[in-house]
Design a protein around this motif. Structure first.
Motif, PDB file in Angstrom:
ATOM      1  N   LEU A   1      25.709  16.605 -13.355  1.00 39.53           N
ATOM      2  CA  LEU A   1      25.184  16.431 -14.714  1.00 39.53           C
ATOM      3  C   LEU A   1      23.988  17.345 -14.976  1.00 39.53           C
ATOM      4  O   LEU A   1      23.862  17.911 -16.069  1.00 39.53           O
TER       5      LEU A   1
ATOM      6  N   LYS B   1      30.749  17.386 -19.448  1.00 39.99           N
ATOM      7  CA  LYS B   1      29.518  16.588 -19.313  1.00 39.99           C
ATOM      8  C   LYS B   1      29.800  15.110 -19.561  1.00 39.99           C
ATOM      9  O   LYS B   1      29.328  14.251 -18.808  1.00 39.99           O
ATOM     10  N   HIS B   2      30.592  14.810 -20.569  1.00 37.09           N
ATOM     11  CA  HIS B   2      30.899  13.403 -20.850  1.00 37.09           C
ATOM     12  C   HIS B   2      31.764  12.802 -19.746  1.00 37.09           C
ATOM     13  O   HIS B   2      31.607  11.630 -19.397  1.00 37.09           O
TER      14      HIS B   2
ATOM     15  N   CYS C   1      22.914  18.061 -18.883  1.00 33.08           N
ATOM     16  CA  CYS C   1      22.725  16.714 -19.418  1.00 33.08           C
ATOM     17  C   CYS C   1      21.230  16.465 -19.622  1.00 33.08           C
ATOM     18  O   CYS C   1      20.406  16.883 -18.810  1.00 33.08           O
ATOM     19  N   THR C   2      20.895  15.796 -20.701  1.00 39.56           N
ATOM     20  CA  THR C   2      19.491  15.462 -20.960  1.00 39.56           C
ATOM     21  C   THR C   2      19.170  14.081 -20.398  1.00 39.56           C
ATOM     22  O   THR C   2      20.062  13.262 -20.167  1.00 39.56           O
ATOM     23  N   ARG C   3      17.899  13.847 -20.203  1.00 37.81           N
ATOM     24  CA  ARG C   3      17.456  12.534 -19.734  1.00 37.81           C
ATOM     25  C   ARG C   3      17.821  11.457 -20.753  1.00 37.81           C
ATOM     26  O   ARG C   3      18.202  10.347 -20.390  1.00 37.81           O
TER      27      ARG C   3
ATOM     28  N   GLU D   1      20.457  11.415 -22.731  1.00 38.51           N
ATOM     29  CA  GLU D   1      21.878  11.113 -22.573  1.00 38.51           C
ATOM     30  C   GLU D   1      22.101  10.238 -21.350  1.00 38.51           C
ATOM     31  O   GLU D   1      22.874   9.272 -21.398  1.00 38.51           O
ATOM     32  N   LEU D   2      21.432  10.581 -20.271  1.00 39.71           N
ATOM     33  CA  LEU D   2      21.539   9.786 -19.044  1.00 39.71           C
ATOM     34  C   LEU D   2      21.086   8.358 -19.306  1.00 39.71           C
ATOM     35  O   LEU D   2      21.793   7.397 -18.975  1.00 39.71           O
TER      36      LEU D   2
ATOM     37  N   TRP E   1      17.948  11.538 -10.230  1.00 34.04           N
ATOM     38  CA  TRP E   1      17.735  12.464 -11.353  1.00 34.04           C
ATOM     39  C   TRP E   1      16.365  13.121 -11.246  1.00 34.04           C
ATOM     40  O   TRP E   1      16.239  14.335 -11.373  1.00 34.04           O
TER      41      TRP E   1
ATOM     42  N   SER F   1      34.408  16.453 -23.204  1.00 35.86           N
ATOM     43  CA  SER F   1      33.666  17.511 -22.510  1.00 35.86           C
ATOM     44  C   SER F   1      33.470  17.186 -21.035  1.00 35.86           C
ATOM     45  O   SER F   1      33.481  16.018 -20.632  1.00 35.86           O
TER      46      SER F   1
ATOM     47  N   GLU G   1      31.569  13.649 -16.609  1.00 30.98           N
ATOM     48  CA  GLU G   1      30.629  13.400 -15.505  1.00 30.98           C
ATOM     49  C   GLU G   1      29.781  12.163 -15.783  1.00 30.98           C
ATOM     50  O   GLU G   1      29.457  11.416 -14.857  1.00 30.98           O
ATOM     51  N   LEU G   2      29.406  11.944 -17.028  1.00 30.31           N
ATOM     52  CA  LEU G   2      28.676  10.715 -17.371  1.00 30.31           C
ATOM     53  C   LEU G   2      29.541   9.491 -17.076  1.00 30.31           C
ATOM     54  O   LEU G   2      29.052   8.487 -16.539  1.00 30.31           O
TER      55      LEU G   2
END
Length: 136
Positions: A94, A68-69, A99-101, A103-104, A130, A66, A71-72
């Protein structure tokens, strides 16, 4: 064990020195300045800069992994390469991607595992970015 107090004191000095500086670091302003400073290069080297943009777009596009992944992963690389601009751009992306905190935070723990103390310092920077960008 005799070195443990010394290491802990050095660690405390590093953290207390770095964190106040980062608490005033403005990643939104940094990424705007970076973008503004690259305008002349975009004009003088349009093919190269457009190619970089196309590479970025293609690499970060939705796929089996994804966006999002991806970007992580990009943020993790930015942290472990000590790139403040990268931290700003990828944290912003993110947040936009939802993205959730949690996940971060989980990704940040991997950064610290792989990058040690230097990555921890840039992890603090990413957390500050963030917090600042999440409310903007």
């Amino acid at each position: 064990k005799a070195l443990q107090p010394i290491v802990s004191e050095i660690w405390l000095i590093e953290i207390t020195t770095i964190l106040p500086i980062m608490s005033t670091f403005n990643h939104s302003e940094l990424i705007k300045n970076i973008s503004d400073n690259l305008v002349p290069l975009r004009k003088s080297q349009p093919d190269a800069m457009q190619a970089f943009g196309a590479l970025s777009k293609a690499a970060l596009a939705e796929g089996v992994v994804s966006a999002k992944h991806k970007e992580l992963i990009a943020l993790a690389i930015g942290i472990t390469q000590h790139c403040s601009g990268c931290i700003g751009f990828h944290v912003k992306a993110l947040i936009k991607l939802g993205c959730t905190r949690a996940e971060l935070d989980e990704m940040l723990s991997v950064c610290v595992y792989m990058g040690g103390g230097p990555a921890l310092m840039y992890t603090a920077e990413a957390l500050k970015a963030w917090e600042a960008m999440s409310v903007a």
